[in-house]
Design an enzyme around this catalytic site. Structure first.
Site, PDB file in Angstrom:
ATOM      1  N   GLY A 209      16.811  -0.194  -9.786  1.00 46.90           N
ATOM      2  CA  GLY A 209      16.202   0.970  -9.132  1.00 46.90           C
ATOM      3  C   GLY A 209      17.233   2.042  -8.878  1.00 46.90           C
ATOM      4  O   GLY A 209      18.318   2.015  -9.456  1.00 46.90           O
ATOM      5  N   ASN A 210      16.908   2.993  -8.032  1.00 41.27           N
ATOM      6  CA  ASN A 210      17.895   4.006  -7.644  1.00 41.27           C
ATOM      7  C   ASN A 210      17.664   4.402  -6.188  1.00 41.27           C
ATOM      8  O   ASN A 210      16.723   3.926  -5.558  1.00 41.27           O
ATOM      9  CB  ASN A 210      17.831   5.208  -8.588  1.00 41.27           C
ATOM     10  CG  ASN A 210      16.482   5.874  -8.558  1.00 41.27           C
ATOM     11  OD1 ASN A 210      16.058   6.404  -7.547  1.00 41.27           O
ATOM     12  ND2 ASN A 210      15.770   5.822  -9.690  1.00 41.27           N
ATOM     13  N   ARG A 211      18.517   5.256  -5.682  1.00 41.50           N
ATOM     14  CA  ARG A 211      18.526   5.527  -4.238  1.00 41.50           C
ATOM     15  C   ARG A 211      17.563   6.624  -3.791  1.00 41.50           C
ATOM     16  O   ARG A 211      17.616   7.057  -2.649  1.00 41.50           O
ATOM     17  CB  ARG A 211      19.935   5.925  -3.799  1.00 41.50           C
ATOM     18  CG  ARG A 211      20.956   4.839  -3.978  1.00 41.50           C
ATOM     19  CD  ARG A 211      22.295   5.308  -3.452  1.00 41.50           C
ATOM     20  NE  ARG A 211      23.379   4.523  -4.002  1.00 41.50           N
ATOM     21  CZ  ARG A 211      23.741   3.335  -3.556  1.00 41.50           C
ATOM     22  NH1 ARG A 211      23.101   2.804  -2.532  1.00 41.50           N
ATOM     23  NH2 ARG A 211      24.732   2.679  -4.111  1.00 41.50           N
ATOM     24  N   SER A 212      16.709   7.096  -4.667  1.00 40.25           N
ATOM     25  CA  SER A 212      15.786   8.163  -4.275  1.00 40.25           C
ATOM     26  C   SER A 212      14.868   7.692  -3.140  1.00 40.25           C
ATOM     27  O   SER A 212      14.281   6.616  -3.220  1.00 40.25           O
ATOM     28  CB  SER A 212      14.945   8.582  -5.479  1.00 40.25           C
ATOM     29  OG  SER A 212      13.847   9.329  -5.045  1.00 40.25           O
ATOM     30  N   ALA A 276      12.736  10.391  -9.426  1.00 37.88           N
ATOM     31  CA  ALA A 276      13.988   9.939 -10.050  1.00 37.88           C
ATOM     32  C   ALA A 276      13.620   8.738 -10.920  1.00 37.88           C
ATOM     33  O   ALA A 276      13.623   7.590 -10.463  1.00 37.88           O
ATOM     34  CB  ALA A 276      14.985   9.557  -8.975  1.00 37.88           C
TER      35      ALA A 276
END
Ligand code: C5P
Length: 400
Positions: A209-212, A276
């Site tokens: 995943g990502n930090r959005s 994102a």
């Protein structure tokens, strides 16, 4: 204009109360939620059952519900509402509003309400013209309450004159005028917004995943809604609540986001792609949790579809596409390249900094358009940035 607005309808005792079920029906027809609060004497003219059925919520009169044991909390009711309407407002309730008395649920709720309040007086013509009533009507207006003036016509006394409660249609019209969104380029536009991260599964418990956080997208949705746009949100996995009343499709992966966007975008005029999206996904998704071994584990990642590019390159001539870019270096050059490659109408470059970007309440952006307009913001709240972005795009006539 009243869609999703929460209206508290306070009904006091008076013959005009018989018109309030119709008033509730009209508010509901406009898309509002209605909570009725009656004074005890209102129930001599209209029943709680009727009002509960038409409002689709239990109509309230008591502080305490003997049957369920629940406490009808006037403070919560006051905070819940976007608007309070007291109709009919008899002379007794009017004078208590002025003096701040609170011997029933309607009055305590009124004193707790933080929202705008409308008062539709109803009484016989001589009562209406009495100096004390007229002074009270002036006082409430001086305090910022909105008067929906009584109308002229036959009265319950058999007399004829001014004192009838304004017709339910006129009361609804007064609120509609108040909440009407001023004309702007976003009004009535159908807008697709993507927001949040995407999660790409490795196995049932792990993902990439990502930090959005999704906050920027949510603020854009709120700002669009305030400008009168019809918003369709496609939301990746985010812990933030989506704004009430916004049609939302929740998705997890880029593939799911693409499918949701492909369904929704054909009926939209504009797409704002703030999500994102994970550029890669795991080639082989394991159906069971992969057990730890002593060996290293290599994941093979394959490219995800570019949702924005896919939709932008196949869109109809009237549809507009706004993209986002988040870069750590050569930012402007990369953002402008994306604007061109994805054939966008505008791109919003997120500046990654200590006080802006992912997981921050603030952001600072640069906006570039296909017509070479550009704008650089300061560090502002994401709410401000959303409004600035929409206003710039409108001013630059990107939506036309
Ligand atoms: O190419 P890049 O990922 O930097 O582009 C960012 C823009 O493209 C954002 O608007 C993002 O929402 C969108 N995007 C997308 N699908 C992807 C990757 C990015 O829609 N797979």
């Amino acid at each position: 204009m009243l869609k999703n607005k929460r209206i508290l309808l306070g009904i006091s005792g008076g013959i005009a109360a018989y018109k309030t079920p119709e008033l509730v029906r009209l508010f509901k027809k406009s898309g509002a939620e209605v909570q009725v609060v009656c004074t005890p004497s209102a129930l001599q003219f209209v029943t709680l059952k009727t009002l509960s059925v038409v409002s689709e919520r239990p109509a309230l009169v008591d502080f305490f519900d003997e049957e369920t044991g629940s406490w009808n909390h006037h403070v919560n009711l006051g905070l819940w509402a976007d608007a309070m309407v007291i109709a009919p407002c008899g002379s007794n309730t009017l004078s208590k509003i002025v003096s701040g008395q609170c011997d029933n649920l309607l009055l305590t709720t009124y004193l707790s309400a933080r929202c705008p309040v409308w008062v539709a007086p109803a009484m016989d013509l001589d009562m209406y013209m009495h100096p004390s009533v007229q002074e009270h009507l002036q006082t409430i207006q001086n305090r910022g309450l909105h008067l929906i003036d009584a109308e002229i016509g036959p009265l319950a006394s058999g007399l004829e004159g001014k004192g009838r409660m304004a017709e339910p249609e006129h009361i609804v019209q007064a609120l509609n005028q108040f909440f009407e969104v001023p004309n702007n380029g976003w009004k009535n536009k159908k807008v697709l917004v993507t927001a949040g991260p995407t999660f790409e599964a490795i196995d049932p418990v792990r993902f990439i995943g990502n930090r959005s956080s999704g906050l920027m997208g949510i603020e854009i949705v709120k700002a669009l809604s305030e400008k009168g746009a019809e918003v369709h949100l496609v939301m990746g996995p985010s812990s933030l609540p989506v704004p009430e009343g916004i049609e939302t499709v929740h998705v997890e992966s880029a593939q799911e986001m693409l499918e949701a966007c492909q369904t929704l975008f054909p009926k939209c005029d504009v797409g704002i792609f703030s999500a994102a999206v994970s550029d890669y996904r795991v080639e082989e998704v394991h159906l069971e949790k992969v057990k730890k071994t002593n060996e290293n584990w290599t994941l093979n990642l394959i490219k995800n579809p570019d949702i924005l590019k896919t939709l932008s390159l196949t869109r109809l001539p009237h549809q507009k596409c706004i993209g986002f870019a988040l870069e750590t270096h050569n930012s402007e050059e990369y953002a402008k390249r994306k604007l061109e490659e994805k054939q966008l109408d505008a791109i919003v470059l997120n500046e990654v900094g200590e006080n802006s970007g992912f997981q921050s309440k603030n952001n600072s952006v640069k906006i570039f358009t296909k017509n070479n307009q550009q704008f650089a913001s300061d560090v502002r709240s994401k709410c401000d940035i959303a409004n600035i972005l929409l206003e710039k795009l409108d001013d630059w006539k990107i939506l036309e």
